[in-house]
Design a protein around this motif. Structure first.
Motif, PDB file in Angstrom:
ATOM      1  N   HIS A  36       0.846  -1.204   0.000  1.00 14.63           N
ATOM      2  CA  HIS A  36       0.000   0.000   0.000  1.00 14.63           C
ATOM      3  C   HIS A  36       0.880   1.251   0.000  1.00 14.63           C
ATOM      4  O   HIS A  36       1.580   1.533   0.968  1.00 14.63           O
ATOM      5  CB  HIS A  36      -0.880  -0.049   1.261  1.00 14.63           C
ATOM      6  N   HIS A  42       3.899   0.861   2.813  1.00 15.64           N
ATOM      7  CA  HIS A  42       3.916  -0.151   3.873  1.00 15.64           C
ATOM      8  C   HIS A  42       3.219  -1.404   3.349  1.00 15.64           C
ATOM      9  O   HIS A  42       2.630  -1.400   2.265  1.00 15.64           O
ATOM     10  CB  HIS A  42       3.225   0.378   5.139  1.00 15.64           C
ATOM     11  N   ASP A  44       0.373  -4.214   4.475  1.00 12.99           N
ATOM     12  CA  ASP A  44      -0.682  -4.521   5.441  1.00 12.99           C
ATOM     13  C   ASP A  44      -0.797  -6.034   5.583  1.00 12.99           C
ATOM     14  O   ASP A  44      -1.121  -6.728   4.619  1.00 12.99           O
ATOM     15  CB  ASP A  44      -2.001  -3.902   4.985  1.00 12.99           C
TER      16      ASP A  44
HETATM   17 MN    MN Z   1      -2.513   0.322   4.601  1.00  7.46          MN
END
Ligand code: MN
Length: 210
Positions: A36, A42, A44
């Motif tokens: 993302h 990052h 998830d």
């Molecule tokens: Mn995220």
């Protein structure tokens, strides 16, 4: 914890993300990692438990090296439908930026996962397309959340030492594209939604369905 916090943060008339709640709460053990590119890139990390996806944001992504502990920030539970989500969250909205499915599969907890989550020590096997073997999520000492489902406790994601462990290389650099569509983050941004058909393997796109 449920989906109250998840829904509070989002405007479903504007984001292609699923509102959730349509799939019956089962006893499944699906697992997914989404890459993302929000304000900061990052990964998830989401584990299905009690009808939701219990979720952590991992800034550096997973490492196959048992000596590399990766910060994993506990975030709000996500709906099961989110496990199939890939698309572009509009700029200016919560988590704005492209989301791609980086890994998916199933997980097998060692011991009682509800107990592990409460105690802050979760040990499990992953059977994903990219990640396998034994892993652990351990809550760090210090600040504890207030239990409202939006606590942002800091955990560590760690590979346990087994045949799937590896000290050389970086699995997030070796695999940059989606396991669902084969797209990179840039390709998602350039061609979001249903217009993508060029690799012949594209599935119906959740992002374009709204
Ligand atoms: Mn995220």
């Amino acid at each position: 914890m449920g989906l109250r916090v998840y829904r509070q943060k989002r405007d479903f008339t504007a984001t292609p993300e699923p509102a959730g709640g349509k799939r019956p709460r089962g006893k499944g053990h699906s697992y997914v990692i989404q890459k993302h590119a929000a304000t900061r890139l990052h990964y998830d990390f989401r584990l299905e438990h009690d009808g939701v996806l219990v979720s952590w944001a991992v800034p550096k992504g997973p490492s196959l090296d048992p000596g590399e502990k990766r910060l994993a920030v506990h975030v709000e539970d996500h709906p099961l439908e989110y496990g199939g989500f890939e698309g572009v969250i509009p700029t200016g909205h919560y988590g704005g930026g492209p989301v791609l499915l980086w890994d998916r599969g199933t997980w097998t907890p060692h011991g009682d996962p509800s107990e592990g989550l409460a105690k802050g020590k979760l040990s499990f096997d992953l059977d994903g397309e990219r990640l396998q073997g034994r892993w652990a999520l351990v809550r760090m000492h210090g600040r504890r959340g207030n239990g409202d489902g939006d606590d942002h406790d800091n955990w560590l994601l760690m590979k346990s030492d087994d045949e799937a462990a590896r000290t050389k290389g970086d699995v997030t650099k070796e695999h940059v594209e989606s396991v669902k569509s084969g797209r990179s983050l840039d390709e998602l941004l350039q061609r979001p939604g249903k217009s993508w058909e060029s690799n012949g393997a594209a599935e119906p796109d959740v992002a374009g369905s709204r």
